[in-house]
Design an enzyme around this catalytic site. Structure first.
Site, PDB file in Angstrom:
ATOM      1  N   HIS A 283      -2.719   1.050  14.032  1.00 36.59           N
ATOM      2  CA  HIS A 283      -1.652   1.832  13.414  1.00 36.59           C
ATOM      3  C   HIS A 283      -2.190   3.168  12.904  1.00 36.59           C
ATOM      4  CE1 HIS A 283       0.712   2.919   9.690  1.00 36.59           C
ATOM      5  NE2 HIS A 283       1.626   2.971  10.648  1.00 36.59           N
TER       6      HIS A 283
ATOM      7  N   ARG B 105      -3.696  10.086   9.956  1.00 30.33           N
ATOM      8  CA  ARG B 105      -4.417   8.884   9.517  1.00 30.33           C
ATOM      9  C   ARG B 105      -4.385   7.856  10.649  1.00 30.33           C
ATOM     10  NH1 ARG B 105      -5.030   8.514   3.751  1.00 30.33           N
ATOM     11  NH2 ARG B 105      -3.869  10.148   2.657  1.00 30.33           N
TER      12      ARG B 105
ATOM     13  N   ASP C 169     -12.345   8.739  10.178  1.00 29.46           N
ATOM     14  CA  ASP C 169     -11.516   8.672  11.377  1.00 29.46           C
ATOM     15  C   ASP C 169     -12.083   9.512  12.522  1.00 29.46           C
ATOM     16  OD1 ASP C 169      -9.837   6.933  10.078  1.00 29.46           O
ATOM     17  OD2 ASP C 169      -8.178   8.342   9.875  1.00 29.46           O
TER      18      ASP C 169
ATOM     19  N   LYS D 214       2.254  -5.223   9.298  1.00 31.92           N
ATOM     20  CA  LYS D 214       2.653  -4.174   8.360  1.00 31.92           C
ATOM     21  C   LYS D 214       4.135  -3.852   8.537  1.00 31.92           C
ATOM     22  CE  LYS D 214      -1.880  -1.960   8.522  1.00 31.92           C
ATOM     23  NZ  LYS D 214      -2.621  -0.747   8.909  1.00 31.92           N
TER      24      LYS D 214
ATOM     25  N   GLU E  75     -12.323  -4.465   9.303  1.00 28.53           N
ATOM     26  CA  GLU E  75     -11.617  -3.264   9.742  1.00 28.53           C
ATOM     27  C   GLU E  75     -12.198  -2.712  11.041  1.00 28.53           C
ATOM     28  OE1 GLU E  75     -11.690  -0.020   6.966  1.00 28.53           O
ATOM     29  OE2 GLU E  75     -13.855  -0.112   6.747  1.00 28.53           O
TER      30      GLU E  75
ATOM     31  N   ASN F 121       0.853  -1.189   0.000  1.00 25.01           N
ATOM     32  CA  ASN F 121       0.000   0.000   0.000  1.00 25.01           C
ATOM     33  C   ASN F 121       0.885   1.233   0.000  1.00 25.01           C
ATOM     34  OD1 ASN F 121      -2.299  -1.640   0.276  1.00 25.01           O
ATOM     35  ND2 ASN F 121      -2.139  -1.604   2.489  1.00 25.01           N
TER      36      ASN F 121
ATOM     37  N   TYR G 291       3.699   0.689   2.753  1.00 27.69           N
ATOM     38  CA  TYR G 291       3.794  -0.419   3.696  1.00 27.69           C
ATOM     39  C   TYR G 291       3.356  -1.731   3.063  1.00 27.69           C
ATOM     40  CZ  TYR G 291      -1.106   0.891   4.722  1.00 27.69           C
ATOM     41  OH  TYR G 291      -2.436   1.219   4.626  1.00 27.69           O
TER      42      TYR G 291
ATOM     43  N   HIS H 144      -5.973   2.540  12.826  1.00 26.19           N
ATOM     44  CA  HIS H 144      -6.670   1.498  12.093  1.00 26.19           C
ATOM     45  C   HIS H 144      -6.092   0.115  12.399  1.00 26.19           C
ATOM     46  CE1 HIS H 144      -6.912   4.959   9.004  1.00 26.19           C
ATOM     47  NE2 HIS H 144      -7.966   5.012   9.797  1.00 26.19           N
TER      48      HIS H 144
END
Length: 182
Positions: free
Chosen positions: A118, A58, A169, A71, A142, A48, A131, A61
């Site tokens: 993360h 961000r 978020d 990751k 998720e 990604n 990542y 998650h």
């Protein structure tokens, strides 16, 4: 490749061996065999990449089992403050966070195992983050935790009143109310 442990078990920092000369530099950002020699045996199946402007935040998650993801995070351009939160209920560091500056210049990578949330904030004018993941994205699996959760009390290194945060978020639950299955 050098490996550093963090104060949270299984969360490690990898720094590649860099070869520099008058032309520039070269390094292996990933070598499965060398990681295996360090005791890290993973099969990454998805890469990604994101581009973000300064002040973007961000996260936090994660994906629940059976689609949980390990990751390997690195920065191709710019600087971020990368954050991982231990969600493993049986871990002595459950609920603890770890943060590290990852930059294109320091070339450090953070290996975040399954069982962690993360997120990152962008410190530089912009950042490109890449990542590797050992599992594919699955919308139904998720989960997330609100970035400004009072229990976690994470210092994101930016002014949160000016942070650029997605609508998704902004409505994530607190740490106490997240749906983590770890």
């Amino acid at each position: 490749m050098n490996i550093e442990t963090s104060e949270i078990k299984d969360l490690v920092i990898l720094t590649p061996d860099v070869f520099e000369d008058e032309r520039g530099f070269f390094f292996e950002s990933f070598n499965k065999s060398k990681l295996s020699d360090l005791g890290i045996n993973l099969s990454f199946i998805q890469d990604n990449q994101s581009f973000s402007k300064q002040g973007v935040l961000r996260g936090l998650h994660y994906q629940n089992p059976p689609f949980a993801q390990t990751k390997l995070v690195r920065v191709l351009h710019g600087e971020i403050l990368d954050v991982a939160v231990d969600l493993r209920k049986d871990s002595p560091t459950f609920g603890k966070s770890f943060s590290i500056y990852l930059t294109a210049g320091n070339r450090k990578q953070l290996l975040i195992p399954q069982g962690f949330a993360h997120g990152f904030s962008v410190i530089s004018d912009s950042a490109i983050v890449m990542y590797k993941c050992d599992n594919c994205y699955d919308r139904e699996s998720e989960g997330g935790i609100r970035f400004d959760d009072k229990t976690l009390n994470i210092d994101w290194g930016i002014n949160l009143n000016e942070a650029i945060i997605s609508g998704k978020d902004l409505v994530l639950p607190s740490f106490e109310n997240c749906n983590s299955k770890f």
